[in-house]
Design an enzyme around this catalytic site. Structure first.
Site, PDB file in Angstrom:
ATOM      1  N   ARG A 240       0.856  -1.189   0.000  1.00  0.00           N
ATOM      2  CA  ARG A 240       0.000   0.000   0.000  1.00  0.00           C
ATOM      3  C   ARG A 240       0.887   1.232   0.000  1.00  0.00           C
ATOM      4  NH1 ARG A 240      -3.675  -2.427  -1.508  1.00  0.00           N
ATOM      5  NH2 ARG A 240      -5.770  -2.632  -0.667  1.00  0.00           N
ATOM      6  N   GLU A 269      -2.140   8.152  -3.900  1.00  0.00           N
ATOM      7  CA  GLU A 269      -2.544   7.734  -5.253  1.00  0.00           C
ATOM      8  C   GLU A 269      -4.021   8.098  -5.504  1.00  0.00           C
ATOM      9  OE1 GLU A 269      -1.469   3.535  -4.585  1.00  0.00           O
ATOM     10  OE2 GLU A 269      -3.569   3.022  -4.933  1.00  0.00           O
ATOM     11  N   HIS A 287      -1.292   0.598  -9.492  1.00  0.00           N
ATOM     12  CA  HIS A 287      -2.020  -0.282  -8.557  1.00  0.00           C
ATOM     13  C   HIS A 287      -2.740  -1.411  -9.303  1.00  0.00           C
ATOM     14  CE1 HIS A 287      -3.902  -0.338  -4.271  1.00  0.00           C
ATOM     15  NE2 HIS A 287      -3.866  -1.568  -4.788  1.00  0.00           N
TER      16      HIS A 287
END
Ligand code: DGY
Length: 328
Positions: A240, A269, A287
């Site tokens: 993460r 993000e 991601h």
């Protein structure tokens, strides 16, 4: 008999929407409009279930605005978008999608490691820009992955998948650090040896991060940790954003204090820090570690299973707070 109503916060596979429509009254967002917190609350108000992704925050404000909500099914294994305590206090079941994405995500950890160590994207950009006019002996010479020491921080299912790939496929020595040590049989199966975080950072040729995000894991890798790593090391983050201090990492990469990095997740993000964007020795992806078609379909179906099992049959499936709610 009236059917429960659910909301699907983002566009998902149409066949999964159809599956859900056979059990529920469904409102969808197949245009994939990004909803603000209040818009999401208005969308989910009056619904018993919400299918969401890691982009939607389930927080006290949303829970207060949606008193009919009984379950939020995350289409992700990570759930740092959930305020789990607030969900439990509001008696909302929280579910995620473990297992179905383990191998696909572990594959991607290796894809980023290989791409960063062997300078795949950097050399491709060079070629596409028409800069390849002649061969030279040291052109895009990178670091070896096979036979090196792989350090894994976070030894859950995905970390274990990466360990197996490293040991069995690439002949790597695997060391790991985790909140708790694995039992010896699992360690032997992964061919992985437990070490302290400091020993891992000093010894590993390459470091892969697979630790879940929490206040305790915030900036697991910052300037001090980067300073311990080898100058030839590659750092991979598929966990993460926020696990790595992106500014400190950009500085270490710029000063070549580590060789390269592969990042699938970022602080803040979908924004990516401009210092990272400016560097050639970092591979950046949006991601997508679990984004194979079969795995994303399996994740959507598991999120749907969670809604059906709980709202239709009263049974929690892959739930995060079933025990706290007295349901397990
Ligand atoms: C997950 O499942 O947690 C992946 O990061 C996708 O969000």
């Amino acid at each position: 008999m009236s059917r429960p109503a659910i909301a699907i916060a983002r566009a998902i596979f149409p066949q999964v929407v159809e599956r859900l429509q056979s059990h529920f009254d469904v409102v969808t967002n197949q245009q994939d409009t990004l909803l603000s917190g209040p818009e999401l609350a208005a969308f989910a108000r009056g619904k018993a279930g919400l299918l969401c992704t890691g982009s939607e925050r389930i927080d006290p404000a949303l829970l207060a605005a949606c008193p009919d909500l009984k379950i939020c099914a995350n289409m992700a294994v990570g759930y740092n978008n959930f305020d789990l305590d607030a969900m439990t206090a509001a008696r909302v079941l929280a579910t995620n999608t473990p297992d179905v994405l383990t191998e696909t995500t572990a594959d991607f950890g290796f894809a980023l490691l290989m791409a960063a160590a062997r300078r795949v994207t950097e050399s491709e950009h060079f070629l596409r820009a028409g800069q390849w006019t002649r061969w030279s002996y040291d052109m895009f010479a990178g670091q070896d992955v096979h036979g090196s020491t792989l350090g894994i921080i976070g030894m859950g299912r995905i970390g274990q998948g990466i360990a197996r790939r490293g040991a069995l496929g690439f002949g790597m020595r695997v060391i790991y650090h985790n909140r708790s040590r694995l039992d010896p049989a699992l360690e032997a199966d992964c061919q992985a040896q437990y070490v302290s975080k400091e020993e891992l950072l000093r010894t590993a040729d390459h470091v892969v991060l697979v630790v879940p995000y929490s206040a305790a894991s915030h900036h697991t890798i910052g300037a001090a940790e980067l300073a311990m790593m080898k100058p030839t090391a590659v750092l991979v983050n598929i966990a993460r954003g926020g696990i790595v201090d992106d500014v400190a990492l950009a500085q270490a990469l710029r000063e070549r204090r580590i060789a390269a990095a592969g990042l699938d997740v970022f602080e803040g993000e979908p924004q990516v820090h401009p210092d990272l964007l400016a560097l050639s020795n970092v591979v950046l992806t949006p991601h997508i570690a679990s984004a194979s078609v079969p795995t994303r379909l399996a994740m959507a179906n598991l999120a749907a299973d969670n809604l059906i099992d709980f709202l239709v049959h009263g049974r929690p499936r892959t739930a995060l707070n079933a025990q706290a709610l007295g349901l397990a």
